[in-house]
Design a protein around this motif. Sequence first.
Motif, PDB file in Angstrom:
ATOM      1  N   THR A   7      29.836  43.511 -46.585  1.00  0.00           N
ATOM      2  CA  THR A   7      28.399  43.688 -46.379  1.00  0.00           C
ATOM      3  C   THR A   7      27.946  42.756 -45.268  1.00  0.00           C
ATOM      4  OG1 THR A   7      28.056  44.303 -48.683  1.00  0.00           O
ATOM      5  CG2 THR A   7      26.124  43.525 -47.468  1.00  0.00           C
ATOM      6  N   ARG A  26      32.101  33.262 -43.964  1.00  0.00           N
ATOM      7  CA  ARG A  26      32.239  33.667 -45.357  1.00  0.00           C
ATOM      8  C   ARG A  26      32.573  32.453 -46.212  1.00  0.00           C
ATOM      9  NH1 ARG A  26      30.580  38.880 -46.782  1.00  0.00           N
ATOM     10  NH2 ARG A  26      29.911  39.575 -44.733  1.00  0.00           N
ATOM     11  N   PRO A  43      23.292  46.910 -45.490  1.00  0.00           N
ATOM     12  CA  PRO A  43      22.421  47.214 -46.631  1.00  0.00           C
ATOM     13  C   PRO A  43      21.114  47.870 -46.192  1.00  0.00           C
ATOM     14  CG  PRO A  43      22.464  44.856 -46.201  1.00  0.00           C
ATOM     15  CD  PRO A  43      23.444  45.483 -45.255  1.00  0.00           C
ATOM     16  N   TYR A  84      23.086  29.379 -46.182  1.00  0.00           N
ATOM     17  CA  TYR A  84      24.129  30.250 -46.730  1.00  0.00           C
ATOM     18  C   TYR A  84      25.134  29.451 -47.564  1.00  0.00           C
ATOM     19  CZ  TYR A  84      28.206  33.345 -46.879  1.00  0.00           C
ATOM     20  OH  TYR A  84      29.290  34.087 -47.283  1.00  0.00           O
ATOM     21  N   ARG A 115      28.411  50.672 -55.682  1.00  0.00           N
ATOM     22  CA  ARG A 115      27.322  49.787 -55.251  1.00  0.00           C
ATOM     23  C   ARG A 115      27.848  48.836 -54.182  1.00  0.00           C
ATOM     24  NH1 ARG A 115      26.659  44.670 -58.071  1.00  0.00           N
ATOM     25  NH2 ARG A 115      28.508  44.315 -59.300  1.00  0.00           N
ATOM     26  N   PRO A 117      29.060  45.770 -52.121  1.00  0.00           N
ATOM     27  CA  PRO A 117      29.700  44.512 -52.524  1.00  0.00           C
ATOM     28  C   PRO A 117      28.814  43.321 -52.184  1.00  0.00           C
ATOM     29  CG  PRO A 117      30.746  45.372 -50.545  1.00  0.00           C
ATOM     30  CD  PRO A 117      29.747  46.401 -50.999  1.00  0.00           C
ATOM     31  N   GLN A 118      28.792  42.335 -53.069  1.00  0.00           N
ATOM     32  CA  GLN A 118      28.015  41.123 -52.810  1.00  0.00           C
ATOM     33  C   GLN A 118      28.509  40.433 -51.546  1.00  0.00           C
ATOM     34  OE1 GLN A 118      25.425  40.444 -54.584  1.00  0.00           O
ATOM     35  NE2 GLN A 118      24.868  38.470 -53.759  1.00  0.00           N
ATOM     36  N   SER A 119      29.805  40.347 -51.395  1.00  0.00           N
ATOM     37  CA  SER A 119      30.412  39.746 -50.220  1.00  0.00           C
ATOM     38  C   SER A 119      31.358  40.762 -49.584  1.00  0.00           C
ATOM     39  CB  SER A 119      31.161  38.471 -50.591  1.00  0.00           C
ATOM     40  OG  SER A 119      31.790  37.917 -49.465  1.00  0.00           O
ATOM     41  N   TYR A 120      32.446  41.073 -50.314  1.00  0.00           N
ATOM     42  CA  TYR A 120      33.364  42.113 -49.855  1.00  0.00           C
ATOM     43  C   TYR A 120      34.162  42.638 -51.036  1.00  0.00           C
ATOM     44  CZ  TYR A 120      37.090  38.537 -49.892  1.00  0.00           C
ATOM     45  OH  TYR A 120      37.983  37.564 -50.259  1.00  0.00           O
ATOM     46  N   CYS A 121      34.793  43.785 -50.826  1.00  0.00           N
ATOM     47  CA  CYS A 121      35.696  44.360 -51.811  1.00  0.00           C
ATOM     48  C   CYS A 121      36.783  45.121 -51.054  1.00  0.00           C
ATOM     49  CB  CYS A 121      34.962  45.266 -52.802  1.00  0.00           C
ATOM     50  SG  CYS A 121      34.264  46.768 -52.079  1.00  0.00           S
TER      51      CYS A 121
END
Length: 131
Positions: A7, A26, A43, A84, A115, A117-121
């Motif tokens: 994301t 990250r 997003p 961050y 849905r 990903p909050q960070s990554y998948c």
Amino acid sequence: MKAILVTLQSEYASMLYAGYKRIELRKQTPNVPIGTPCLIYEPLPIGRVTGFFIYAGSFEFDTLCTEQSLLMKAGISYSKMRDYYASQLIGVAWQIKKPRPFLKTYKLTDFNVSRAPQSYCFVDIPDDFLI
């Protein structure tokens, strides 16, 4: 083929596609080989997978003592970077290679993801998907 779905806010995705953003900050190093494709999900209001880059490795850095060149390559201000990472002292910079927007965008469901990903998948993509 395995890929990372990451994301990324639209302002940073635009800088990445234009070649100004050369690293992505990250909190974790992905356990993938160099050369793994990273799909970019922007997003809402976009809400689509808009392009990709190739993961070219990563390195850790001290979030309290960041060099200006790192911030410039990441396309972020020191204050946003500190927000961050909050109290985290070590950050991870993913190196970006060959960023490219797609000619058409994709829904998350095209990659069997329900849905964002909050960070990554991790996702599976066809071997010829990025050609």
